[in-house]
Design a protein around this motif. Structure first.
Motif, PDB file in Angstrom:
ATOM      1  N   THR A  38      26.518 -58.767  27.507  1.00 54.26           N
ATOM      2  CA  THR A  38      25.468 -59.508  26.817  1.00 54.26           C
ATOM      3  C   THR A  38      24.734 -58.611  25.829  1.00 54.26           C
ATOM      4  N   PRO A  39      24.677 -59.014  24.546  1.00 52.57           N
ATOM      5  CA  PRO A  39      23.934 -58.229  23.570  1.00 52.57           C
ATOM      6  C   PRO A  39      22.429 -58.343  23.823  1.00 52.57           C
ATOM      7  N   VAL A  40      21.733 -57.211  23.791  1.00 48.97           N
ATOM      8  CA  VAL A  40      20.289 -57.206  24.003  1.00 48.97           C
ATOM      9  C   VAL A  40      19.537 -56.558  22.841  1.00 48.97           C
ATOM     10  N   GLY A  41      20.170 -55.653  22.135  1.00 48.89           N
ATOM     11  CA  GLY A  41      19.519 -54.952  21.033  1.00 48.89           C
ATOM     12  C   GLY A  41      20.048 -55.423  19.690  1.00 48.89           C
ATOM     13  N   PHE A  42      19.350 -56.386  19.075  1.00 45.78           N
ATOM     14  CA  PHE A  42      19.714 -56.881  17.743  1.00 45.78           C
ATOM     15  C   PHE A  42      18.482 -57.526  17.127  1.00 45.78           C
ATOM     16  N   ASP A  43      18.536 -57.839  15.853  1.00 49.32           N
ATOM     17  CA  ASP A  43      17.412 -58.454  15.146  1.00 49.32           C
ATOM     18  C   ASP A  43      17.295 -59.923  15.566  1.00 49.32           C
ATOM     19  N   HIS A  55      37.663 -64.640  22.537  1.00 46.31           N
ATOM     20  CA  HIS A  55      37.634 -63.183  22.718  1.00 46.31           C
ATOM     21  C   HIS A  55      36.893 -62.757  23.980  1.00 46.31           C
ATOM     22  N   CYS A  56      36.345 -63.730  24.728  1.00 40.65           N
ATOM     23  CA  CYS A  56      35.569 -63.434  25.945  1.00 40.65           C
ATOM     24  C   CYS A  56      34.454 -62.431  25.666  1.00 40.65           C
ATOM     25  N   ASP A  57      33.693 -62.710  24.633  1.00 44.65           N
ATOM     26  CA  ASP A  57      32.582 -61.842  24.296  1.00 44.65           C
ATOM     27  C   ASP A  57      31.567 -62.641  23.486  1.00 44.65           C
ATOM     28  N   TYR A  58      30.386 -62.061  23.337  1.00 41.39           N
ATOM     29  CA  TYR A  58      29.350 -62.684  22.527  1.00 41.39           C
ATOM     30  C   TYR A  58      29.427 -62.156  21.107  1.00 41.39           C
ATOM     31  N   ASP A  59      29.312 -63.060  20.142  1.00 37.90           N
ATOM     32  CA  ASP A  59      29.161 -62.676  18.746  1.00 37.90           C
ATOM     33  C   ASP A  59      27.685 -62.800  18.413  1.00 37.90           C
ATOM     34  N   VAL A  60      27.179 -61.871  17.628  1.00 36.99           N
ATOM     35  CA  VAL A  60      25.808 -61.959  17.144  1.00 36.99           C
ATOM     36  C   VAL A  60      25.922 -62.217  15.651  1.00 36.99           C
ATOM     37  N   VAL A  61      25.443 -63.397  15.244  1.00 33.93           N
ATOM     38  CA  VAL A  61      25.611 -63.841  13.866  1.00 33.93           C
ATOM     39  C   VAL A  61      24.259 -64.156  13.236  1.00 33.93           C
ATOM     40  N   GLN A  62      24.246 -64.179  11.911  1.00 30.26           N
ATOM     41  CA  GLN A  62      23.023 -64.514  11.195  1.00 30.26           C
ATOM     42  C   GLN A  62      22.694 -65.988  11.398  1.00 30.26           C
ATOM     43  N   LYS A  63      21.426 -66.284  11.618  1.00 27.23           N
ATOM     44  CA  LYS A  63      21.004 -67.678  11.794  1.00 27.23           C
ATOM     45  C   LYS A  63      21.256 -68.500  10.537  1.00 27.23           C
ATOM     46  N   ASP A  64      20.994 -67.898   9.353  1.00 25.56           N
ATOM     47  CA  ASP A  64      21.166 -68.610   8.080  1.00 25.56           C
ATOM     48  C   ASP A  64      22.635 -68.820   7.722  1.00 25.56           C
ATOM     49  N   ASP A  65      23.482 -67.849   8.109  1.00 24.29           N
ATOM     50  CA  ASP A  65      24.903 -67.901   7.762  1.00 24.29           C
ATOM     51  C   ASP A  65      25.735 -67.383   8.940  1.00 24.29           C
ATOM     52  N   SER A  67      28.672 -67.229   9.542  1.00 24.42           N
ATOM     53  CA  SER A  67      29.943 -66.557   9.227  1.00 24.42           C
ATOM     54  C   SER A  67      29.749 -65.049   9.090  1.00 24.42           C
ATOM     55  N   LYS A  68      28.487 -64.600   9.046  1.00 26.06           N
ATOM     56  CA  LYS A  68      28.193 -63.174   8.906  1.00 26.06           C
ATOM     57  C   LYS A  68      27.679 -62.606  10.227  1.00 26.06           C
ATOM     58  N   LEU A  69      28.297 -61.505  10.647  1.00 25.55           N
ATOM     59  CA  LEU A  69      27.897 -60.844  11.891  1.00 25.55           C
ATOM     60  C   LEU A  69      26.665 -59.975  11.683  1.00 25.55           C
ATOM     61  N   CYS A  70      25.917 -59.775  12.751  1.00 21.76           N
ATOM     62  CA  CYS A  70      24.758 -58.884  12.764  1.00 21.76           C
ATOM     63  C   CYS A  70      25.107 -57.620  13.525  1.00 21.76           C
ATOM     64  N   PHE A  71      24.409 -56.548  13.219  1.00 21.60           N
ATOM     65  CA  PHE A  71      24.608 -55.292  13.924  1.00 21.60           C
ATOM     66  C   PHE A  71      23.973 -55.390  15.314  1.00 21.60           C
ATOM     67  N   VAL A  72      24.698 -54.934  16.325  1.00 16.27           N
ATOM     68  CA  VAL A  72      24.191 -54.951  17.702  1.00 16.27           C
ATOM     69  C   VAL A  72      23.967 -53.504  18.131  1.00 16.27           C
ATOM     70  N   TYR A  73      22.745 -53.196  18.564  1.00 16.01           N
ATOM     71  CA  TYR A  73      22.380 -51.837  18.979  1.00 16.01           C
ATOM     72  C   TYR A  73      22.835 -51.546  20.407  1.00 16.01           C
ATOM     73  N   SER A  74      22.733 -52.544  21.276  1.00 16.33           N
ATOM     74  CA  SER A  74      23.119 -52.306  22.672  1.00 16.33           C
ATOM     75  C   SER A  74      23.502 -53.600  23.381  1.00 16.33           C
ATOM     76  N   ARG A  75      24.315 -53.430  24.444  1.00 17.39           N
ATOM     77  CA  ARG A  75      24.781 -54.543  25.270  1.00 17.39           C
ATOM     78  C   ARG A  75      24.646 -54.150  26.729  1.00 17.39           C
ATOM     79  N   VAL A  76      24.479 -55.157  27.603  1.00 18.70           N
ATOM     80  CA  VAL A  76      24.443 -54.911  29.049  1.00 18.70           C
ATOM     81  C   VAL A  76      25.473 -55.782  29.723  1.00 18.70           C
TER      82      VAL A  76
END
Length: 76
Positions: A38-43, A55-65, A67-76
């Motif tokens: 689970t991603p915990v450190g992101f904007d 892919h059995c994982d969480y994607d962190v994407v921009q709310k506005d778009d 199709s664009k991924l966000c940088f994830v600082y940390s996961r648990v």
């Protein structure tokens, strides 16, 4: 075998269930662990978390778009 979420699996190691878990099925029962983190450190203001079952994982994407991924600082 073992029944996991209504589906029968054979005894032994189950590499991936439909719900993205890795399980060990034996006569003594079943033990599972998740294949995702689970991603915990992101904007959180700009981004949202979406589960990607393929892919059995969480994607962190921009709310506005999404199709664009966000940088994830940390996961648990």
């Amino acid at each position: 075998g073992c029944i996991i979420n209504g589906k029968l699996y054979p005894f032994g190691i189950i590499e991936r269930t439909e719900d993205c878990y890795r399980c060990d099925c034996s006569k003594g029962g079943v033990e599972c662990c998740s294949l995702f983190h689970t991603p915990v450190g992101f904007d959180k203001k700009r981004c949202k978390v979406v589960f990607n079952k393929k892919h059995c994982d969480y994607d962190v994407v921009q709310k506005d778009d999404p199709s664009k991924l966000c940088f994830v600082y940390s996961r648990v």
